[in-house]
Design a protein around this motif. Structure first.
Motif, PDB file in Angstrom:
ATOM      1  N   VAL A 225       0.843  -1.210   0.000  1.00  0.00           N
ATOM      2  CA  VAL A 225       0.000   0.000   0.000  1.00  0.00           C
ATOM      3  C   VAL A 225       0.874   1.255   0.000  1.00  0.00           C
ATOM      4  N   MET A 226       1.914   1.263   0.839  1.00  0.00           N
ATOM      5  CA  MET A 226       2.748   2.473   0.928  1.00  0.00           C
ATOM      6  C   MET A 226       3.531   2.705  -0.360  1.00  0.00           C
ATOM      7  N   GLY A 227       3.702   1.641  -1.155  1.00  0.00           N
ATOM      8  CA  GLY A 227       4.430   1.799  -2.421  1.00  0.00           C
ATOM      9  C   GLY A 227       3.515   2.010  -3.619  1.00  0.00           C
ATOM     10  N   MET A 228       2.227   2.194  -3.350  1.00  0.00           N
ATOM     11  CA  MET A 228       1.273   2.280  -4.464  1.00  0.00           C
ATOM     12  C   MET A 228       1.476   3.502  -5.352  1.00  0.00           C
ATOM     13  N   PHE A 229       1.136   3.295  -6.602  1.00  0.00           N
ATOM     14  CA  PHE A 229       1.095   4.385  -7.576  1.00  0.00           C
ATOM     15  C   PHE A 229      -0.029   5.341  -7.163  1.00  0.00           C
ATOM     16  N   LYS A 261     -15.897   9.890   5.233  1.00  0.00           N
ATOM     17  CA  LYS A 261     -14.459  10.120   5.417  1.00  0.00           C
ATOM     18  C   LYS A 261     -13.746  10.090   4.064  1.00  0.00           C
ATOM     19  N   VAL A 262     -14.127   9.150   3.197  1.00  0.00           N
ATOM     20  CA  VAL A 262     -13.503   9.062   1.873  1.00  0.00           C
ATOM     21  C   VAL A 262     -13.797  10.334   1.074  1.00  0.00           C
ATOM     22  N   GLU A 263     -15.027  10.789   1.138  1.00  0.00           N
ATOM     23  CA  GLU A 263     -15.385  12.020   0.400  1.00  0.00           C
ATOM     24  C   GLU A 263     -14.588  13.206   0.921  1.00  0.00           C
ATOM     25  N   ASP A 264     -14.419  13.272   2.214  1.00  0.00           N
ATOM     26  CA  ASP A 264     -13.647  14.352   2.824  1.00  0.00           C
ATOM     27  C   ASP A 264     -12.184  14.294   2.366  1.00  0.00           C
ATOM     28  N   LEU A 265     -11.608  13.087   2.364  1.00  0.00           N
ATOM     29  CA  LEU A 265     -10.217  12.933   1.916  1.00  0.00           C
ATOM     30  C   LEU A 265     -10.078  13.333   0.451  1.00  0.00           C
ATOM     31  N   LYS A 266     -11.046  12.928  -0.349  1.00  0.00           N
ATOM     32  CA  LYS A 266     -11.002  13.264  -1.785  1.00  0.00           C
ATOM     33  C   LYS A 266     -10.990  14.781  -1.970  1.00  0.00           C
ATOM     34  N   ALA A 267     -11.885  15.464  -1.232  1.00  0.00           N
ATOM     35  CA  ALA A 267     -11.983  16.917  -1.376  1.00  0.00           C
ATOM     36  C   ALA A 267     -10.672  17.573  -0.966  1.00  0.00           C
ATOM     37  N   ARG A 268     -10.106  17.106   0.134  1.00  0.00           N
ATOM     38  CA  ARG A 268      -8.858  17.718   0.617  1.00  0.00           C
ATOM     39  C   ARG A 268      -7.690  17.411  -0.309  1.00  0.00           C
ATOM     40  N   LEU A 274      -3.124  17.721   1.316  1.00  0.00           N
ATOM     41  CA  LEU A 274      -3.207  16.370   1.884  1.00  0.00           C
ATOM     42  C   LEU A 274      -2.176  15.482   1.191  1.00  0.00           C
ATOM     43  N   GLY A 275      -1.308  14.885   1.994  1.00  0.00           N
ATOM     44  CA  GLY A 275      -0.224  14.083   1.427  1.00  0.00           C
ATOM     45  C   GLY A 275      -0.639  12.652   1.122  1.00  0.00           C
ATOM     46  N   ASP A 276       0.052  12.018   0.177  1.00  0.00           N
ATOM     47  CA  ASP A 276      -0.209  10.628  -0.182  1.00  0.00           C
ATOM     48  C   ASP A 276      -0.080   9.689   1.018  1.00  0.00           C
ATOM     49  N   VAL A 277       0.920   9.975   1.853  1.00  0.00           N
ATOM     50  CA  VAL A 277       1.183   9.062   2.970  1.00  0.00           C
ATOM     51  C   VAL A 277      -0.041   8.963   3.882  1.00  0.00           C
ATOM     52  N   THR A 278      -0.673  10.101   4.141  1.00  0.00           N
ATOM     53  CA  THR A 278      -1.852  10.097   5.013  1.00  0.00           C
ATOM     54  C   THR A 278      -2.964   9.227   4.413  1.00  0.00           C
ATOM     55  N   LEU A 283      -5.837   3.921   3.884  1.00  0.00           N
ATOM     56  CA  LEU A 283      -6.165   2.756   3.051  1.00  0.00           C
ATOM     57  C   LEU A 283      -5.636   1.467   3.687  1.00  0.00           C
ATOM     58  N   PHE A 284      -4.434   1.553   4.245  1.00  0.00           N
ATOM     59  CA  PHE A 284      -3.888   0.366   4.912  1.00  0.00           C
ATOM     60  C   PHE A 284      -4.830  -0.094   6.029  1.00  0.00           C
ATOM     61  N   ASP A 285      -5.302   0.857   6.844  1.00  0.00           N
ATOM     62  CA  ASP A 285      -6.225   0.501   7.937  1.00  0.00           C
ATOM     63  C   ASP A 285      -7.496  -0.153   7.384  1.00  0.00           C
TER      64      ASP A 285
END
Ligand code: TRP
Length: 339
Positions: A225-229, A261-268, A274-278, A283-285
């Motif tokens: 997951v952390m290495g994802m495109f 939460k997904v919609e909020d992340l998408k908007a941010r 909002l960084g990829d790592v966050t 997604l890992f969780d």
């Protein structure tokens, strides 16, 4: 999903070639449907080892090992042997008999025109030419389906040509032998479609080495997951990022239960800041929560492989009875029931 639960009283037949472990793309595309469909229908799931051997004749080891792995994946995701009959194709010789008679109802040209076979032949690059068994596997697949008089075959787009040829054989058989003993079937195309690979390629596939397997342990999952495109133009946290075509968000859409939460992340993400790592950690969780019970169930069954073989043996016995009955009717219709 709403559509799926309205499917009732069908005879469902579907299955997979035992050539490798199943991944989360399989879950989205087919396994999740089977778990729902088993409740209101008569469902058979085949482990298509004979079909897998058509391009693995020199590798029976690989197929044999994957029969049990496939069964473990099925049981782990909740395909319930009390609701679904799971069986092994090679242990039902009646399929081979049906195939023999069906072979006479299909012209050679029809086989060469099958687009899935064409693609597979290109991919496989058979050194000594195409094995005859491989070329005719769509006909043995027609036996898999019609042997159960299946009415509904939930498969992906690539399997549509197999359903077409099955229905052609069924119609031709019934017409030539003046019977209605064989039944046509409907194909269903998964509504969600396929999941992209972790590398962003359109398809998750073993040969592309871009899969998250259902049995992957936590540490491997995290690494993947952390290495994802993601969006290659999203260089700095402040930059705005693309959600479309970003596999991290595609996976969240498929697996996250907290849609707000997904919609909020998408908007941010789109806004910037909002960084990829966050997003990846979230997604890992999400995937960890989805996969934990699957892993646990797999481990439980793995402790008692004898029981798993028993499930397959019982399922195969039940299935063989059904196919044998169809074969009797087929031979009667053809007038080759001499004794
Ligand atoms: N061809 C299918 C695949 O490659 C496996 C398969 C064999 C199958 N027989 C079938 C699928 C009958 C549905 C119905 O995945």
């Amino acid at each position: 999903m709403k559509e799926l639960s309205s499917i009732k009283n069908e005879i469902i037949l579907t299955g997979d070639r035992p050539t490798g472990r199943l991944h989360i793309g399989h879950y989205v595309g087919s396994l999740s449907q089977r778990v729902i469909l088993q409740n209101n229908n008569t469902q058979y799931v085949l482990i298509a080892d004979a079909q897998a051997l058509t391009d693995n004749a020199e590798n029976p080891e690989k197929i044999r090992e994957n029969v049990i792995e496939l069964a473990l994946d099925y049981l782990a995701v909740g395909i319930d042997p009390n609701l679904t009959t799971i069986y092994i194709q090679s242990q039902i010789p009646e399929f081979m008999e049906l195939t023999t008679y069906y072979l006479n109802l299909v012209n050679e040209g029809r086989l060469h025109r099958n687009p899935t076979i064409k693609t597979e032949v290109e991919q496989r690059k058979f050194a000594d030419g195409v094995p005859v068994g491989f070329l005719v596997y769509p006909i043995s697949q027609a036996a898999d389906i019609s042997g159960f008089k299946a009415t509904f075959v939930p498969v992906g787009d690539d399997q549509k040509p197999m359903i077409e040829i099955t229905n052609e054989i069924v119609r031709r058989f019934n017409r030539v032998y003046k019977t209605d003993c064989l039944k046509e079937c409907r194909a269903s195309i998964p509504p969600i479609g396929r999941l992209p690979g972790i590398d962003g390629q359109a398809k998750m596939s073993k040969s592309l080495d871009n899969c998250i397997y259902l049995a992957d342990p936590s540490d491997i999952l995290k690494k993947k997951v952390m290495g994802m495109f993601t969006d290659p133009n999203h260089l700095r946290v402040e930059d705005s990022g693309a959600v479309e075509g970003n596999p991290v968000f595609t996976y969240l859409d498929a697996f996250a239960t907290d849609i707000d939460k997904v919609e909020d992340l998408k908007a941010r993400y789109q806004h910037g800041g909002l960084g990829d790592v966050t997003v990846k950690l979230f997604l890992f969780d999400v995937l960890e929560e989805f996969m934990t019970p699957i892993r646990q169930q797999r481990t439980e069954y793995q402790k008692d492989l004898g029981e798993v073989w028993n499930i397959l043996k019982k399922g195969t016995e039940v299935s063989r009875g059904v196919v044998a009955q169809t074969l009797t009717e087929v031979k009667e219709a053809m007038g080759i029931n001499y004794f």
